[in-house]
Design a protein around this motif. Sequence first.
Motif, short mmCIF file in Angstrom:
data_model
loop_
_atom_site.label_atom_id
_atom_site.label_comp_id
_atom_site.label_asym_id
_atom_site.label_seq_id
_atom_site.Cartn_x
_atom_site.Cartn_y
_atom_site.Cartn_z
N ASN A 57 -5.66 0.21 6.43
CA ASN A 57 -6.79 -1.20 4.94
C ASN A 57 -8.27 -1.47 5.23
O ASN A 57 -8.58 -1.50 4.18
CB ASN A 57 -6.39 -3.22 5.04
CG ASN A 57 -4.96 -2.80 4.52
OD1 ASN A 57 -3.98 -1.84 4.07
ND2 ASN A 57 -4.10 -3.88 4.99
N ASP A 94 -6.35 -8.24 -6.20
CA ASP A 94 -6.22 -7.65 -4.38
C ASP A 94 -5.50 -9.40 -3.75
O ASP A 94 -4.28 -9.46 -2.45
CB ASP A 94 -7.43 -7.65 -3.48
CG ASP A 94 -7.87 -5.97 -3.82
OD1 ASP A 94 -7.56 -5.47 -3.67
OD2 ASP A 94 -9.56 -6.11 -4.20
N ILE A 98 -1.97 -9.23 -2.10
CA ILE A 98 -1.86 -9.43 -0.83
C ILE A 98 -0.57 -10.89 -0.71
O ILE A 98 0.11 -11.12 0.76
CB ILE A 98 -2.89 -9.76 0.46
CG1 ILE A 98 -2.41 -9.49 1.58
CG2 ILE A 98 -3.35 -11.48 -0.35
CD1 ILE A 98 -4.52 -9.68 2.49
N GLY A 104 1.26 -4.51 -3.75
CA GLY A 104 -0.31 -4.30 -4.04
C GLY A 104 -0.98 -3.36 -4.91
O GLY A 104 -0.56 -2.43 -5.87
N PHE A 120 -0.02 -5.22 5.31
CA PHE A 120 -0.15 -6.51 5.39
C PHE A 120 0.74 -7.43 6.62
O PHE A 120 0.26 -8.87 7.06
CB PHE A 120 -1.49 -7.20 4.17
CG PHE A 120 -1.65 -8.29 4.74
CD1 PHE A 120 -3.17 -8.07 4.91
CD2 PHE A 120 -1.53 -9.75 4.25
CE1 PHE A 120 -3.80 -9.31 5.57
CE2 PHE A 120 -2.02 -10.44 4.93
CZ PHE A 120 -3.55 -11.12 5.14
#
Length: 242
Positions: A57, A94, A98, A104, A120
């Motif tokens: 990421n 974002d 998440i 995403g 994530f």
Amino acid sequence: VMDYISSTNEDFIKKLQRERTEYNHASQVRMQAKSLMQLSVGIYTEPERFVYELLQNAVDAFTDTGGDTLNILIREEENQFVFMHNGKAFDSKDVEGISDVGNGTKSKDSKKIGYKGIGFKSVFMPSVDHVGIISGPFCFEFDKQKARSLMPSFPPSEGILEPNDVPWQVIPIYAPQLHEYNVPGYNVITIVHTKESKKIGARIESLFSDLQFLLFLRSNNVNIQFERNGQFVFSVGKKLTN
């Protein structure tokens, strides 16, 4: 101006929180909770897997900045890991991504490592109840106990929700107290609470002892530093030379 920004982002987090807790039936809560548990624990079997995912990421976020060197700082502390980098700070999309699964901001860009939008969720494998994030103007957390208190009431006929029947991994909670983790120069800071910090720290040291993994990080210039309980342990990196 800062008070306005803080208030605006608090409102955004709370709006998203409401959207993630509006269930009509207890069976929906159970199904979502079990699906998320399977995604975070069933797929990611190694507790240190979240480090790989956060590295990926960071690479993707840094690509969007056009900067020279990706800086990453990993801190092993008592019962938690703090992972930070100087990639692009979060925007509202974002935060929304998440707090979702497979939706995403990278989901339409297959050139990015984490384009599937589920990486994530690996942070919820070692963390039993709490993950915090500070990025740009946003400061929020995923907390199992707090999320449970936000669940709606259901009639007795639908049964009592068990302690694990809560999809806390997608319910963001405004957490201004996390600002104490801010470190100048780092735009995204993730705090992963875990009872396996020593075990994971040892595996991270082993991982970084083999520098070949740096070849798979697509940033040309990378610097990674590891600290334990406030003490420097090691740093590794790579630099493109002409």
